[in-house]
Structure formats: C-alpha cells, structure tokens
Design an enzyme around this catalytic site. Structure first.
Site, PDB file in Angstrom:
ATOM      1  N   ALA A  54       6.606   3.416   0.958  1.00  0.00           N
ATOM      2  CA  ALA A  54       7.072   3.443  -0.308  1.00  0.00           C
ATOM      3  C   ALA A  54       8.743   3.165  -0.204  1.00  0.00           C
ATOM      4  O   ALA A  54       9.199   3.111   1.537  1.00  0.00           O
ATOM      5  CB  ALA A  54       6.749   5.422  -0.869  1.00  0.00           C
ATOM      6  N   HIS A  55       9.612   4.058  -0.941  1.00  0.00           N
ATOM      7  CA  HIS A  55      10.706   3.520  -0.825  1.00  0.00           C
ATOM      8  C   HIS A  55      11.480   4.548   0.053  1.00  0.00           C
ATOM      9  O   HIS A  55      11.111   6.029   0.389  1.00  0.00           O
ATOM     10  CB  HIS A  55      12.161   3.387  -1.871  1.00  0.00           C
ATOM     11  CG  HIS A  55      11.591   4.879  -3.058  1.00  0.00           C
ATOM     12  ND1 HIS A  55      11.745   5.109  -3.948  1.00  0.00           N
ATOM     13  CD2 HIS A  55      10.606   6.348  -2.401  1.00  0.00           C
ATOM     14  CE1 HIS A  55      11.590   6.502  -4.648  1.00  0.00           C
ATOM     15  NE2 HIS A  55      11.329   6.894  -3.193  1.00  0.00           N
TER      16      HIS A  55
END
Length: 345
Positions: free
Chosen positions: A243-244
C-alpha cells in the site's frame, strides 16, 4: 529441464562459479537438469541431502555439489561450499531469455518523441512509452507494457510483457518486473463525509532500488504525499499488495499473497511468508521473519521469528477448539476469581 542452444566446457563453468573441478574439463554440456532427469549432455546439482538417493543413478555429465559429497559422485563434479548459490549462477548460464532480445523499437510500439533511450534498449510490440520517460542502457520492455510520463527505468532492467508503470516512477538498475505487475497505482485513500466517500489524490510516487524483482500480478501503490520506497535487492513474489507510503528495507523478501497496509515500515533482511498481513502504520525492525498466514497488528521491535494463526487439523478437532476459543475470556475470568479466592484463604 532447461536447455540452451550453446554449450560450455566444465572448465568454463568452474571458472564462472569459482568451483573446484574434479574430472575432464574439456567435457561440454548444453543444458541444466535435475539429478533424476539429466542426460549425458547436462550438468546437474545436489543442494539438498534429501536428493542424495538420486546421486548414484544420475546420467549427467557432471554434478555441482558440496565437497563432502564428492567421493559419492559417480561422474565428474564441481565442488562449492554453497552449491545452491552455485546453482543460481549456473541457472543463469543456461537461461533461454539471456541475450534474446534484439536492440531497437518494434514498429508497432508507441514511443513519445522526447523519450530518452540508452544503448541497446529493446522495446517490444504494442508497448506504449509516454513523454519524459528515460530508459537506461540495456533495458528490455516487453510486449504490451505501458510506461507512464516522466518515469525512469535503470540500466539492464527487464519488464516482461504487460507490465504497467504509472507516471513519475523510479526503477533502479537490474530490476525484473514480471507480467501483470502494476507499479504506481493510486493508494487506497478516501475521506468519508457520513454518507459517501471522497477520493484523496495520491501525489507521491514509487521508488524501487537496484536489483529488485517483482512477481506477476503484484501491486505497489504510489504514496499519498511522499513516496513508497522499496530498497535494494528486495524480492517480491506474485500477488503481493504493498500500500501507499510503505517502506521495505534492503535484502528483504516477501512471498506470495503478502499484504502490507499503508505507511508500515519493514526493516532490512526481513522475510514475510506467504499470506502474511501487516496492519498499517507499524514498524518491523531488521532481521524479522514472519511465518506464513500470520497477521501482524502491532510493531515488532526485536529481531526473530514470529507466527500467528493455527495450523491445519482434523475438522472435528478444529470445531471443538473453535468453541473453546470463544470460551477463553470466561475461563480467564473464572481463573482470576479462583486465584483471588485462593490468596484470600
């Protein structure tokens, strides 16, 4: 079984591997195979004692193995202290992909006028390369790849067919990106107003270090503000979700179906087994190994091996244990009351 059009002498192979050769160095081999499947034109290897039983019957021209097994080898052999590491190098000598891609841009590829191509770059059919992209020397872009604007790909990296790099991504040298992986898609960022979701623009990027490998159909999301960072020599298996703003330290390895939530930091030399899940905003220190199917919800600040979940068992036993699991809180309360009563007595 791996086969290559050219052949090598055992002396040439021993020199490349730094191995000690016992036997005829002029013997030529043209491929690599298992102990059981090898023929007189093959070289094979023994890196696991479980396969010692196949050594005496091998038909291979030569065997790569540990010096302690040389006396049992019925054929010429090449000895190394770490034969599995030698096998890794040996496999590359007979890799059919090596030097297969001619330099140049396929006529069906769409390449923006200002794209900078290094020496010996190969761009395959139907690839799309947008404005501002830089490809280093020897980069291979497979068929159907898409490289977004202002992305940089380091020297001697390989993008297999249908890899997608979004805009503003940085890929280091000697990266290997397998088919279907997506680097730089939007992170999962939304704000809720009580009745619906509002998208948060993802303004960061993704930076992959040197010698990174990403498996097929894996996703590495771009950062919300800063970048998602993948360190040098990180190995990522297929169907992994990062994820980010995640950071992964150098030389770590992630097996298939690992999922890492946003802003978690994984240290150097970590290994995450298949199906491991890491919650967001955690810190995993250097030298941590998490075994398969574990869920990590708190930071890990001491190196070591960590596990969670339960192993497979007979279904009837599992059903009984599931009922008892639901009773644990009540059992703990009753035990606490009994201990207090015992101290009062």
């Amino acid at each position: 079984m791996n086969q290559d059009a050219h052949s090598l002498t055992l002396t040439e192979i021993a020199t490349r591997l730094g191995a000690e050769l016992r036997g005829d160095g002029a013997q030529r081999v043209s491929g690599l195979a298992t102990l059981r499947d090898a023929g007189p034109e093959h070289i094979t290897f023994l890196a696991n004692r479980a396969y010692l039983k196949d050594l005496m019957d091998t038909r291979a021209a030569a065997v790569l193995l540990h010096p302690s097994h040389a006396a049992s080898c019925p054929t010429p052999c090449l000895t190394l202290e770490n034969p599995y590491l030698g096998y890794a190098e040996l496999s590359r000598l007979f890799d059919p992909l090596a030097n297969r891609d001619p330099a140049g841009v396929h006529p069906s590829a769409v390449v923006a006028a200002d794209v900078r191509l290094g020496a010996g770059v190969s761009v395959g059919p139907q690839a799309v390369i947008e404005s501002g992209v830089t490809l280093g020397d020897g980069v291979v872009v497979g068929a159907g790849c898409v490289i977004g604007a202002d992305t940089r790909v380091g020297a001697h990296s390989r993008l297999h067919a249908n890899v997608t790099l979004y805009h503003g991504i940085i890929i280091g040298d000697r990266a290997v990106l397998h088919s279907g992986c997506v680097i730089g898609g939007d992170g999962f960022g939304f704000a809720h107003d009580g009745s619906g979701w509002h998208k948060i623009a993802q303004l960061g990027g993704v930076v992959l270090g040197d010698d990174v490998e990403v498996g097929s159909c894996s996703s590495i999301d771009r950062g919300a503000l800063g970048d998602t960072l993948i360190g040098n020599d990180v190995k990522i298996d297929s169907q992994v979700q990062i994820a980010h703003n995640v950071q992964i330290g150098e030389h770590s390895a992630l097996a298939g179906c690992v999922g890492i939530a946003g802003s978690t930091r994984v240290g150097r030399h970590c290994m995450l087994g298949g199906g491991v899940g890491l919650s967001g905003h955690l810190t995993i220190c250097d030298g941590v190994q998490v075994t398969g199917m574990s869920l990590v919800t708190n930071s890990i600040l001491e190196p070591g091996i960590y596990s969670s979940g339960t192993g497979a068992m007979d279904n009837a036993q599992w059903r009984r244990n599931a009922v008892r699991f639901k009773q644990l809180d009540d059992i703990a309360r009753r035990l606490s009351r009994l201990e207090k009563a015992g101290r009062g007595a």
